[in-house]
Design a protein around this motif. Structure first.
Motif, PDB file in Angstrom:
ATOM      1  N   LEU A 160     -31.167 -28.632 -11.631  1.00 17.80           N
ATOM      2  CA  LEU A 160     -32.388 -27.913 -11.721  1.00 17.80           C
ATOM      3  C   LEU A 160     -32.743 -28.692 -10.506  1.00 17.80           C
ATOM      4  O   LEU A 160     -33.124 -29.849 -10.427  1.00 17.80           O
ATOM      5  CB  LEU A 160     -33.043 -28.150 -12.540  1.00 17.80           C
ATOM      6  N   THR A 161     -33.628 -28.071  -9.539  1.00 16.19           N
ATOM      7  CA  THR A 161     -34.028 -28.812  -8.112  1.00 16.19           C
ATOM      8  C   THR A 161     -35.522 -29.278  -8.437  1.00 16.19           C
ATOM      9  O   THR A 161     -35.530 -29.200  -9.727  1.00 16.19           O
ATOM     10  CB  THR A 161     -34.035 -27.434  -7.083  1.00 16.19           C
ATOM     11  N   ASP A 162     -35.362 -30.060  -7.476  1.00 20.85           N
ATOM     12  CA  ASP A 162     -37.344 -30.405  -7.674  1.00 20.85           C
ATOM     13  C   ASP A 162     -38.424 -29.246  -7.188  1.00 20.85           C
ATOM     14  O   ASP A 162     -39.833 -29.890  -6.880  1.00 20.85           O
ATOM     15  CB  ASP A 162     -37.429 -31.865  -6.837  1.00 20.85           C
ATOM     16  N   THR A 163     -37.999 -28.494  -6.944  1.00 20.86           N
ATOM     17  CA  THR A 163     -38.831 -27.114  -5.867  1.00 20.86           C
ATOM     18  C   THR A 163     -39.839 -26.380  -7.071  1.00 20.86           C
ATOM     19  O   THR A 163     -39.996 -25.286  -7.595  1.00 20.86           O
ATOM     20  CB  THR A 163     -38.829 -26.493  -5.059  1.00 20.86           C
ATOM     21  N   TYR A 164     -40.566 -26.702  -8.058  1.00 20.45           N
ATOM     22  CA  TYR A 164     -41.334 -27.207  -9.263  1.00 20.45           C
ATOM     23  C   TYR A 164     -41.904 -27.584  -9.164  1.00 20.45           C
ATOM     24  O   TYR A 164     -42.944 -28.408  -8.810  1.00 20.45           O
ATOM     25  CB  TYR A 164     -41.045 -27.521 -10.442  1.00 20.45           C
ATOM     26  N   PRO A 165     -43.694 -26.310  -9.558  1.00 18.06           N
ATOM     27  CA  PRO A 165     -45.390 -26.926  -9.480  1.00 18.06           C
ATOM     28  C   PRO A 165     -45.499 -28.567 -10.355  1.00 18.06           C
ATOM     29  O   PRO A 165     -43.734 -28.392 -10.827  1.00 18.06           O
ATOM     30  CB  PRO A 165     -45.877 -26.138 -10.326  1.00 18.06           C
ATOM     31  N   VAL A 188     -44.689 -28.033 -14.611  1.00 13.81           N
ATOM     32  CA  VAL A 188     -43.153 -28.152 -15.036  1.00 13.81           C
ATOM     33  C   VAL A 188     -42.641 -29.064 -13.938  1.00 13.81           C
ATOM     34  O   VAL A 188     -41.350 -28.897 -15.462  1.00 13.81           O
ATOM     35  CB  VAL A 188     -43.103 -26.636 -14.118  1.00 13.81           C
ATOM     36  N   MET A 189     -42.860 -30.272 -13.698  1.00 13.42           N
ATOM     37  CA  MET A 189     -41.815 -30.902 -13.530  1.00 13.42           C
ATOM     38  C   MET A 189     -41.444 -31.969 -14.776  1.00 13.42           C
ATOM     39  O   MET A 189     -40.569 -32.889 -14.859  1.00 13.42           O
ATOM     40  CB  MET A 189     -42.471 -32.310 -12.668  1.00 13.42           C
ATOM     41  N   THR A 234     -37.812 -19.712 -13.293  1.00  7.90           N
ATOM     42  CA  THR A 234     -36.826 -20.363 -12.001  1.00  7.90           C
ATOM     43  C   THR A 234     -36.452 -20.647 -12.965  1.00  7.90           C
ATOM     44  O   THR A 234     -35.605 -20.997 -12.424  1.00  7.90           O
ATOM     45  CB  THR A 234     -38.176 -20.235 -11.317  1.00  7.90           C
ATOM     46  N   VAL A 235     -37.090 -21.228 -13.952  1.00 10.86           N
ATOM     47  CA  VAL A 235     -36.392 -22.627 -14.654  1.00 10.86           C
ATOM     48  C   VAL A 235     -34.932 -21.617 -15.359  1.00 10.86           C
ATOM     49  O   VAL A 235     -33.896 -22.166 -15.634  1.00 10.86           O
ATOM     50  CB  VAL A 235     -37.160 -23.580 -15.485  1.00 10.86           C
ATOM     51  N   VAL A 248     -38.641 -30.026 -15.990  1.00 13.14           N
ATOM     52  CA  VAL A 248     -37.379 -30.423 -15.136  1.00 13.14           C
ATOM     53  C   VAL A 248     -36.957 -31.246 -15.278  1.00 13.14           C
ATOM     54  O   VAL A 248     -35.471 -31.717 -15.916  1.00 13.14           O
ATOM     55  CB  VAL A 248     -37.602 -29.579 -13.663  1.00 13.14           C
ATOM     56  N   PRO A 293     -42.568 -20.112 -12.580  1.00  6.63           N
ATOM     57  CA  PRO A 293     -41.851 -21.075 -12.576  1.00  6.63           C
ATOM     58  C   PRO A 293     -40.626 -21.245 -13.739  1.00  6.63           C
ATOM     59  O   PRO A 293     -39.869 -22.270 -13.776  1.00  6.63           O
ATOM     60  CB  PRO A 293     -43.056 -22.812 -13.098  1.00  6.63           C
TER      61      PRO A 293
END
Length: 456
Positions: free
Chosen positions: A218-223, A226-227, A202-203, A230, A199
């Motif tokens: 940044l998209t919302d498709t993170y654990p 990590v949100m 990805t960030v 984000v 992740p």
């Protein structure tokens, strides 16, 4: 990986944990195996002790004897590692070694003076012949003779070297399997670290996409873990966009506010020309044009430094270069020079067209201003677009080269200029992740090299 690397820290912690776990597991298994072997040998010694107990007797002369020898042949072999011994009390005195196996040779085992209950089995670890370490089981038995009760201590011992040998063999057999387990754990650790840090990678790619203009958030498709990060990054981006919009609005308002005074200044120059004051009118027009160019360039700098380039920006470098050269060759500086251009048919850079025109325009104008007779322009296309602009002018001293591109810097006051052209060029290159370098040309003039990201 560096000392500050999170991946390295995780690896160090994981490898240390694996090493400790494998060492503890190996030690624990060897200890359990050793205890198991001791229990198994203890059972064997009790069997031998039972056979000795069944064979012991008191003969007609009142002496302790055996009705039969224990069947194990090791009892008859000197220093074989398996021994038996019988101690007894005679007239209240304990006599050690009344009977003993041939394997003991001339050695008597010194059994400890502990309290024994009849039939109970005690276990000891005692020194034996030839510096052997013995595991001994002993029992107290009572025999009737002539109306009296005789107490005897029967002991059977085995050299612990057999236990040590079995333990060491087990450890040697177990070592490859423990090593295999360690390798499997290391592989699992690698997968775990890669999965856990993915992740963050990805960030990083998301931030890179934002920086290059291919994304805005940044998209919302993170654990879930990590949100929060984000969310903070997206909040920072939103605040930055708002600040940029306010700055752009302020700059636009400033430019609009200057247009009216500049237009009035131009009108005054026209009236002065109609009145015959041509020299004064020319001065006012030149001043108004200089101020207008200054405002336009500051607007360009404000837009470039805002970092708001559109996504998927593309521009044909060769086409833009040819258009600028055609325009420049109609100016007094450009018309007097010979322009030599070497370029491929096509070279696409990841820039906005306006920014490329601003970049090339400033560099070509600078070359035209200082060149004596000739300017060389070379374009190469690959992973990055590389432009080289070389003139045969007076050049720049080597110690001054690092200062080129500083805002307002003018190393030579003999020619007109604001000192902003190369500074704007550097701003454009930096905004798109390119590289701008200056060097002394072989012809003695200035050599400028620009590297820009390719859109292909």
């Amino acid at each position: 990986m560096t000392r500050r690397s999170l991946r390295m820290r995780l690896w160090i912690a994981a490898l240390a944990s694996i090493a400790v776990a494998i060492a503890l597991a190996g030690l624990g298994l060897v200890t359990l195996f050793e205890r198991h072997v001791e229990r198994r040998i203890g059972v064997e010694l009790r069997v031998q002790l039972n056979q000795l107990t069944a064979a012991v007797t008191i003969d007609a002369d009142g002496a302790v004897a055996l009705t039969r020898e224990p069947p194990d042949p090791r009892f008859a072999q000197p220093l074989s590692g398996l021994y038996w011994q019988i101690d007894g009390w005679v007239d209240g005195t304990l006599l050690k070694g009344l009977l003993r196996s041939r394997s003991l040779w001339d050695t008597v085992i010194d059994l400890p003076d502990d309290r024994l209950d009849t039939g109970a089995v005690h276990t000891h670890r005692l020194p034996g012949p030839a510096n052997q370490r013995l595991l001994i089981s002993e029992r107290l038995v009572r025999l009737e003779y002539g109306g009296e009760t005789r107490a005897l201590r029967l002991a059977v011992g085995l050299d612990r070297a057999e236990i040590d040998t079995a333990r060491n063999a087990f450890a040697a057999d177990m070592a490859p399997y423990l090593a295999l387990i360690a390798v499997l754990l290391a592989v699992a650790t690698f997968i775990q670290i890669q999965t856990g840090l993915a992740p963050l990678e990805t960030v990083r790619r998301g931030v890179e996409a934002i920086r290059s203009g291919r994304a805005r958030r940044l998209t919302d498709t993170y654990p879930d873990e990590v949100m929060p990060l984000v969310g903070e990054v997206n909040g920072l981006l939103a605040a930055r966009e708002q600040a940029i919009e306010r700055a752009r609005a302020w700059t636009a308002d400033l430019a609009h506010g200057l247009k009216t005074p500049l237009s009035a200044l131009g009108a005054d120059a026209q009236r002065l020309r109609e009145q015959g004051q041509t020299a004064l009118a020319d001065d006012l027009e030149q001043l108004a044009q200089g101020m207008r160019r200054r405002v336009d360039r500051e607007l360009v700098r404000a837009r470039i430094r805002s970092g708001t380039q559109p996504r998927q920006a593309r521009v044909e470098v060769v086409d833009a270069l040819n258009r600028l050269l055609r325009t420049l060759q109609r100016t007094p500086d450009g018309a007097r020079l010979a322009w030599q251009v070497t370029a491929p048919p096509r070279a696409t850079a990841a820039l906005m067209a306006d920014d490329l025109f601003e970049l090339l325009g400033n560099l070509l104008e600078n070359a035209a201003k200082w060149a004596r007779q000739r300017v060389w322009v070379e374009v190469t296309a690959g992973e990055r677009i590389v432009l080289r602009i070389t003139d045969d002018g007076p050049g720049v001293a080597t110690e001054q080269l690092p200062r080129l591109g500083e805002r307002g810097l003018r190393l030579d006051e003999r020619k007109d200029g604001s000192g902003l052209g190369l500074a704007i060029a550097r701003d454009v290159v930096d905004a798109y992740g390119g590289d701008l370098t200056f060097d002394v040309a072989n012809e003695g003039g200035l050599k400028v090299q620009v590297e820009l990201p390719s859109a292909d």
